[in-house]
Write a protein that holds these residues in place. Sequence first.
Motif, PDB file in Angstrom:
ATOM      1  N   ASP A 115      48.467  48.296   6.263  1.00  0.00           N
ATOM      2  CA  ASP A 115      47.576  47.175   6.529  1.00  0.00           C
ATOM      3  C   ASP A 115      48.170  46.371   7.683  1.00  0.00           C
ATOM      4  O   ASP A 115      49.209  45.724   7.526  1.00  0.00           O
ATOM      5  CB  ASP A 115      47.447  46.311   5.274  1.00  0.00           C
ATOM      6  N   ASN A 149      49.185  42.724   7.237  1.00  0.00           N
ATOM      7  CA  ASN A 149      50.339  42.373   6.412  1.00  0.00           C
ATOM      8  C   ASN A 149      51.536  42.184   7.338  1.00  0.00           C
ATOM      9  O   ASN A 149      52.001  43.141   7.953  1.00  0.00           O
ATOM     10  CB  ASN A 149      50.620  43.475   5.385  1.00  0.00           C
ATOM     11  N   GLU A 187      54.594  41.605   6.615  1.00  0.00           N
ATOM     12  CA  GLU A 187      55.816  42.209   6.088  1.00  0.00           C
ATOM     13  C   GLU A 187      55.748  43.707   6.320  1.00  0.00           C
ATOM     14  O   GLU A 187      54.909  44.402   5.764  1.00  0.00           O
ATOM     15  CB  GLU A 187      55.929  41.906   4.594  1.00  0.00           C
ATOM     16  N   THR A 208      57.625  48.281   1.879  1.00  0.00           N
ATOM     17  CA  THR A 208      56.438  47.435   1.647  1.00  0.00           C
ATOM     18  C   THR A 208      55.189  47.934   2.359  1.00  0.00           C
ATOM     19  O   THR A 208      54.133  47.320   2.240  1.00  0.00           O
ATOM     20  CB  THR A 208      56.724  45.993   2.104  1.00  0.00           C
ATOM     21  N   GLU A 238      51.896  49.660   2.959  1.00  0.00           N
ATOM     22  CA  GLU A 238      50.808  50.208   2.161  1.00  0.00           C
ATOM     23  C   GLU A 238      50.468  51.594   2.706  1.00  0.00           C
ATOM     24  O   GLU A 238      50.539  51.830   3.906  1.00  0.00           O
ATOM     25  CB  GLU A 238      49.557  49.330   2.247  1.00  0.00           C
TER      26      GLU A 238
END
Length: 192
Positions: free
Chosen positions: A86, A89, A91, A96, A98
């Motif tokens: 994503d 996002n 981060e 982390t 996705e």
Amino acid sequence: MAYHAIKSAVYNRGQPTDIFLDELILWGKTAEDAIFEPNENVDIYSKYHSVLGPWNSLLHRKAVMLEVLRVLAGFESSWNWLEGRDVNNPEYSPLTTETGIFQVSANSMKFGDLEKRVELHFGSADPQTFINGMKQDRYFAIEYAARLLRITIEANGPILNDDLTSPDDRYLHNGLRAEAVEEFIEWLSPPS
């Protein structure tokens, strides 16, 4: 027999492909019953009881899981098995990031026995192996998402943040269809 209600469009993502639905149904037919049995966790069955419940059988619970996964995959990736991270996002790390059709990340392996399952299935639970596996092994990706949703909804934004009182189509519950659950029941039932 052609698909009907389970082809319903999801928000602005379009309709699921027949191939995705074929794979989802096949997984549902072969998945372990334990994945769908009642537990004490705050999971998809407690979250969507007011929308699709009450549950009247294990078959009904399986069909509800398939319906949630159908809609979730639409929201998360427009049914794209190879969906990347994503980009909204901020981060970004392999832990982390996705990945795949359900946009799960490697840090979700901390829940329950998921890390052990990933390691047994792929030979490693390192984040890059997880990312690749979730994109390539479709049946494992479905099972992983289902098991995660039975352990917690905390690891899934569209479900965790779903405002069940809102009529806004941007909320996942508005894509869920009772008639799709009934159709999944038909597909999962043995021929008579």
